[in-house]
Write a protein that holds these residues in place. Structure first.
Motif, PDB file in Angstrom:
ATOM      1  N   UNK A 257     -15.485  27.888  13.918  1.00  0.00           N
ATOM      2  CA  UNK A 257     -16.845  27.412  13.760  1.00  0.00           C
ATOM      3  C   UNK A 257     -17.011  26.331  12.716  1.00  0.00           C
ATOM      4  N   UNK A 258     -18.258  26.125  12.322  1.00  0.00           N
ATOM      5  CA  UNK A 258     -18.643  25.070  11.411  1.00  0.00           C
ATOM      6  C   UNK A 258     -20.004  24.543  11.832  1.00  0.00           C
ATOM      7  N   UNK A 259     -20.571  23.645  11.064  1.00  0.00           N
ATOM      8  CA  UNK A 259     -21.871  23.079  11.395  1.00  0.00           C
ATOM      9  C   UNK A 259     -21.679  22.045  12.504  1.00  0.00           C
ATOM     10  N   UNK A 260     -22.208  22.294  13.708  1.00  0.00           N
ATOM     11  CA  UNK A 260     -21.917  21.433  14.861  1.00  0.00           C
ATOM     12  C   UNK A 260     -22.182  19.954  14.629  1.00  0.00           C
ATOM     13  N   UNK A 280     -31.690  15.869  19.544  1.00  0.00           N
ATOM     14  CA  UNK A 280     -32.646  15.418  18.526  1.00  0.00           C
ATOM     15  C   UNK A 280     -31.930  15.159  17.200  1.00  0.00           C
ATOM     16  N   UNK A 281     -30.966  16.029  16.873  1.00  0.00           N
ATOM     17  CA  UNK A 281     -30.226  15.847  15.628  1.00  0.00           C
ATOM     18  C   UNK A 281     -29.422  14.551  15.639  1.00  0.00           C
ATOM     19  N   UNK A 350     -33.939  25.711  19.355  1.00  0.00           N
ATOM     20  CA  UNK A 350     -32.586  25.205  19.581  1.00  0.00           C
ATOM     21  C   UNK A 350     -32.162  25.235  21.045  1.00  0.00           C
ATOM     22  N   UNK A 351     -32.720  26.158  21.811  1.00  0.00           N
ATOM     23  CA  UNK A 351     -32.144  26.437  23.118  1.00  0.00           C
ATOM     24  C   UNK A 351     -32.945  25.911  24.306  1.00  0.00           C
ATOM     25  N   UNK A 352     -34.237  25.691  24.137  1.00  0.00           N
ATOM     26  CA  UNK A 352     -35.057  25.369  25.295  1.00  0.00           C
ATOM     27  C   UNK A 352     -35.565  23.932  25.279  1.00  0.00           C
ATOM     28  N   UNK A 353     -35.972  23.502  26.448  1.00  0.00           N
ATOM     29  CA  UNK A 353     -36.584  22.187  26.604  1.00  0.00           C
ATOM     30  C   UNK A 353     -37.704  22.302  27.613  1.00  0.00           C
TER      31      UNK A 353
END
Length: 430
Positions: A257-260, A280-281, A350-353
């Protein structure tokens, strides 16, 4: 005399206006929602602008039906239990709400109980359907048995983001839309041999989640409750397990892992399976980062279907609504394009649009290229949270062991079969 007449007319108009205002203000629409705080968070700005003269009464269901959490891209009930749909229906019968919001898994029971009005009339209006993919309406008709009875609040989605500079540096062809899982894992392995770079990062999937997702893409179920069988010993599942173990063993994938966004922007991962929030990020970085995005991987035979697209929350109009005309108007406003834009602009989820394609012709189109799988769209959670944690542990341990000892893969799979059979079916029989 003329002045008095004018004053009299003005007075009548004021009284009439006040009377009409009072009538509008006294109108109450009941909305069944997870909680009042959730409703204000999700729709507060919409109602402040459009329904200041309507009294909205929010009836909460979270306390009796349960609260949801995100697990491997799926919205599921917390606390190791299923959604308590019976208690949800009891609220409907006692409180008589006009508009219903509910987890999508509750849809079938609500429709079978005759608790939802048909919504087809709204989907003949061009203003309302703007941005809605025709395939979505077809699917909603299919799950509704020939009519639309509920409409999604939003949808989960993910896509494969890739760093163009990394691919260019190593002379490796960039990924493409509708790659199969096997093609993606083979592409990933081309980045092996570099300890500072990983080919693929899947932040929302551990070993078990990734394996199950690969199977779902080919409509493979890993166990059969009716026959009390675990299927990991079959050739098709052995092939998937081998593909995953090989990819991890190559060193091109890492589960630490880690910060994507940091890993991706710093060129430490070539590809990453991520969500609309990740886009967006990237767009907010304001750097010279060159990136691309394609659809999430698909199955080997069905290339236009995503198994990760779901509709976490849906809404409809109750058949017991006391004011159908007002309820219809408010439901329509809650689900129209303008509201979708307001919610999309303010959402940090985070998951939806949005269900609608609000910015066609941009990178966001990638989230709308694939269709959801009708077979899994409304399915109830197959395992309780507690049981899923147990089975995940067995699968994760098995795959981790196989990564370290690939020559023992067959015996490891046999052990997984034995342990899973014991845990799943012993637990179900209790």
């Amino acid at each position: 005399m003329k002045k008095s007449f004018v004053l009299l007319i003005a007075l009548i108009l004021i009284i009439t206006a006040c009377s009409n205002k009072e009538t509008v203000e006294n109108k109450t629409i009941k909305i069944l929602y997870s909680s009042y705080a959730d409703f204000k968070r999700d729709y507060g700005s919409v109602f402040d602008q459009q329904f200041s003269t309507t009294n909205i009464e929010v009836i909460e269901y979270k306390s009796v039906m349960g609260e949801g959490i995100w697990d491997a891209m799926k919205y599921v009930p917390s606390g190791g239990r299923d959604w308590d749909i019976k208690k949800y229906i009891e609220i409907i019968k006692t409180e008589n709400p006009d508009i219903l919001f509910f987890p999508s898994e509750a849809f079938t029971e609500l429709q079978n109980g005759g608790l939802l009005k048909e919504l087809n009339m709204f989907f003949t209006e061009e203003d309302f359907t703007a941005g809605i993919n025709e395939n979505l309406l077809t699917i909603l008709n299919e799950v509704g048995g020939g009519g639309i009875y509920a409409f999604p609040q939003s949808m989960t989605a993910q896509a494969l983001f890739y760093n163009k500079d990394v691919f260019k540096k190593y002379g490796i062809p960039e990924p493409s839309d509708r790659m199969t899982w096997r093609e993606l894992l083979l592409l990933t392995q081309r980045f092996s041999g570099n300890s500072d770079l990983k080919g693929l990062y899947t932040p929302y999937y551990d070993y078990a989640d990734l394996l199950i997702e690969m199977g779902k893409a080919d409509k493979r179920k890993w166990y059969d409750a009716s026959r009390q069988e675990i299927h990991f010993g079959t050739e098709s599942w052995k092939s998937l397990i081998t593909d995953e173990v090989t990819a991890y063993s190559s060193g091109a994938m890492d589960g630490n892992g880690g910060i994507p966004i940091d890993l991706f922007s710093q060129g430490k991962v070539a590809m990453i399976l991520e969500t609309p929030y990740f886009m967006k990020q990237i767009q907010s970085l304001n750097t010279e980062l060159k990136w691309g995005v394609v659809t999430e991987p698909v199955g080997t035979e069905i290339l236009d279907v995503s198994t990760t697209i779901t509709y976490p929350i849906m809404s409809g109009i109750s058949t017991n609504s006391q004011d159908y005309a007002a309820s219809s108007e408010i439901w329509k406003q809650l689900n129209n394009r303008r509201t979708s834009e307001l919610r999309s602009n303010s959402s940090l989820d985070k998951f939806t649009t949005s269900i609608r394609q609000l910015k066609p012709g941009t990178e966001q189109d990638v989230f709308y290229l694939l269709n959801p799988s009708v077979n899994t769209l409304m399915e109830r959670t197959s395992l309780s949270m507690e049981l899923k944690q147990k089975t995940d542990r067995i699968i994760n341990d098995g795959i981790q062991n196989a990564i370290v000892n690939p020559d023992s893969l067959n015996s490891i799979i046999d052990k997984m079969q034995e342990d899973l059979t014991h845990v799943v079916f012993r637990t179900e029989q209790k």
